[in-house]
Write a protein that holds these residues in place. Structure first.
Motif, PDB file in Angstrom:
ATOM      1  N   ALA A 121       6.777  35.882  90.212  1.00 39.34           N
ATOM      2  CA  ALA A 121       6.274  35.413  88.916  1.00 39.34           C
ATOM      3  C   ALA A 121       4.788  35.737  88.739  1.00 39.34           C
ATOM      4  O   ALA A 121       4.305  35.850  87.614  1.00 39.34           O
ATOM      5  CB  ALA A 121       6.503  33.906  88.786  1.00 39.34           C
ATOM      6  N   PHE A 122       4.066  35.875  89.858  1.00 35.25           N
ATOM      7  CA  PHE A 122       2.629  36.195  89.817  1.00 35.25           C
ATOM      8  C   PHE A 122       2.343  37.320  90.813  1.00 35.25           C
ATOM      9  O   PHE A 122       1.670  37.112  91.829  1.00 35.25           O
ATOM     10  CB  PHE A 122       1.796  34.968  90.178  1.00 35.25           C
ATOM     11  N   PRO A 123       2.841  38.509  90.560  1.00 37.78           N
ATOM     12  CA  PRO A 123       2.740  39.601  91.543  1.00 37.78           C
ATOM     13  C   PRO A 123       1.311  39.997  91.916  1.00 37.78           C
ATOM     14  O   PRO A 123       1.076  40.528  92.999  1.00 37.78           O
ATOM     15  CB  PRO A 123       3.482  40.757  90.867  1.00 37.78           C
ATOM     16  N   GLY A 124       0.354  39.742  91.037  1.00 39.37           N
ATOM     17  CA  GLY A 124      -1.023  40.128  91.320  1.00 39.37           C
ATOM     18  C   GLY A 124      -1.796  39.127  92.149  1.00 39.37           C
ATOM     19  O   GLY A 124      -2.910  39.425  92.610  1.00 39.37           O
ATOM     20  N   ALA A 125      -1.223  37.948  92.367  1.00 40.44           N
ATOM     21  CA  ALA A 125      -1.924  36.910  93.126  1.00 40.44           C
ATOM     22  C   ALA A 125      -1.700  37.091  94.623  1.00 40.44           C
ATOM     23  O   ALA A 125      -0.564  37.078  95.095  1.00 40.44           O
ATOM     24  CB  ALA A 125      -1.444  35.534  92.698  1.00 40.44           C
TER      25      ALA A 125
ATOM     26  N   VAL B  12      -1.774  32.336  96.463  1.00 40.11           N
ATOM     27  CA  VAL B  12      -0.445  31.812  96.753  1.00 40.11           C
ATOM     28  C   VAL B  12      -0.417  31.317  98.196  1.00 40.11           C
ATOM     29  O   VAL B  12      -0.927  31.984  99.101  1.00 40.11           O
ATOM     30  CB  VAL B  12       0.618  32.921  96.565  1.00 40.11           C
ATOM     31  N   ALA B  13       0.162  30.129  98.401  1.00 38.83           N
ATOM     32  CA  ALA B  13       0.181  29.542  99.742  1.00 38.83           C
ATOM     33  C   ALA B  13       1.394  29.964 100.561  1.00 38.83           C
ATOM     34  O   ALA B  13       1.400  29.798 101.785  1.00 38.83           O
ATOM     35  CB  ALA B  13       0.140  28.013  99.643  1.00 38.83           C
TER      36      ALA B  13
ATOM     37  N   GLY C  91       9.591  30.252  88.642  1.00 40.93           N
ATOM     38  CA  GLY C  91       8.745  30.440  89.815  1.00 40.93           C
ATOM     39  C   GLY C  91       9.417  30.037  91.107  1.00 40.93           C
ATOM     40  O   GLY C  91       8.796  30.048  92.171  1.00 40.93           O
ATOM     41  N   ALA C  92      10.696  29.677  91.051  1.00 36.82           N
ATOM     42  CA  ALA C  92      11.436  29.285  92.254  1.00 36.82           C
ATOM     43  C   ALA C  92      12.334  30.436  92.711  1.00 36.82           C
ATOM     44  O   ALA C  92      12.664  31.330  91.934  1.00 36.82           O
ATOM     45  CB  ALA C  92      12.279  28.042  91.975  1.00 36.82           C
TER      46      ALA C  92
END
Length: 324
Positions: A232-236, A224-225, A290-291
């Motif tokens: 939405a992507f807690p593991g990233a 994630v940047a 995702g927002a």
């Protein structure tokens, strides 16, 4: 005589204020266009359509979405900048035409900080780094090691030369001293298609645009940047916490009107927008995409746009990016 003049002047001011207040109270009494600078389906379009639906409920007026894609969003931005400042033509602003374009287009026909009356920020849209089958790594540290081991063999796609994901890619490449080639496309869709097909190695894009392909297993989510992890992507992990401290890049959305729009109408629109963004169903819908909601006051949004213009202007100049 001085007393008479002073009294007349005060009455004139009071009358003008009253007229402005009456105009705002009657607003909107005809359809309001929210112009989206991209084709249907992206983060800006999705947010605009959600807003337009709920603004009807809050204001009793009619709000319609109009898509005007082209030139990295500049066609729509210029059209709105040159529209009557009556509150009936608004722009779904974002980082491209309302920040980046100021630096990379030498003959831009509007000024991002002078041609618009900011109404308020609506969302922050996290940017993610995704990769296709050409990349063997499944995490950010592995990807960086892979690219450094094979200089010149990896590419990153973007929605076009000078687009927001192009500049994020340049910032990533420069910060880590990676030898990668930029491959511009005409939009996120064609770029992601070629990443999925292995024609291009990777790309930065919004979480909103990438989510269906990530969940469908067609794209690998590498990192994630944005400043913090995405719900939405807690593991990233973020790029900042893993390979490049301080790295931060997000897209964003907001509403602006043509410069000269009355303060009363701007205030009226901001209050309605804030009310809509506070609705649980709106927050949930945006979060699922995702927002993240980022409601702000007009003056706060104006400062934010100025800061974003300066930030991305420095990146563009450093990478010598000039739009075609």
């Amino acid at each position: 005589m001085k007393t008479i003049i002073k009294t007349t002047w005060c009455c004139a001011i009071a009358t003008a204020t009253l007229i402005a207040g009456v105009a705002a109270a009657a607003y909107p009494d005809k359809p309001v266009r929210i112009v989206v600078p991209y084709p249907p389906g992206g983060a800006s379009d999705t947010t605009a359509r959600l807003l337009s639906e709920k603004l009807k409920q809050v204001t009793g007026g009619t709000f319609v979405v109009e898509n005007r894609p082209g030139a990295n969003g500049n066609i729509a931005a210029e059209m709105v900048a040159k529209s009557p400042a009556d509150g009936y033509t608004l722009l779904m602003a974002n980082v491209g035409p309302n920040a980046i374009s100021q630096t990379i287009y030498p003959h831009l026909n509007y000024d991002v900080n002078k041609s618009f009356a900011p109404i308020g920020q609506t969302t922050t849209v996290p940017i993610v780094l995704v990769a296709g089958p050409k990349v063997k790594a499944t995490d950010i540290k592995g990807l960086v090691a892979e690219v450094k081991t094979n200089p010149g063999k990896y590419t990153f796609a973007s929605a076009g030369n000078g687009s927001s994901n192009h500049l994020v890619g340049e910032m990533f490449k420069s910060g880590l001293k990676l030898d990668m080639m930029h491959v511009p496309y005409k939009g996120d869709g064609p770029a992601m298609t070629d990443v999925m097909a292995g024609q291009v190695s990777m790309m930065f894009t919004t979480a909103v645009a990438a989510r269906p392909y990530i969940t469908g297993g067609k794209l690998k989510l590498i990192a994630v940047a944005s400043k913090k992890r995405v719900p939405a992507f807690p593991g990233a992990p973020t790029i900042s916490e893993t390979v490049l401290p301080g790295f931060e890049a997000s897209s964003w959305g907001g509403l602006v009107a043509p410069a000269g729009t009355s303060a009363e109408i701007v205030k009226h629109l901001n209050a309605a927008m804030v009310k809509v963004l506070a609705m649980p169903e709106v927050k949930e819908k945006l979060s699922m995409l995702g927002a993240e909601v980022a409601a702000s006051k007009p003056e706060e949004f104006a400062r934010y746009i100025k800061d974003e213009t300066d930030k991305w202007g420095a990146v563009a100049k450093s990478a010598n990016v000039v739009a075609e």
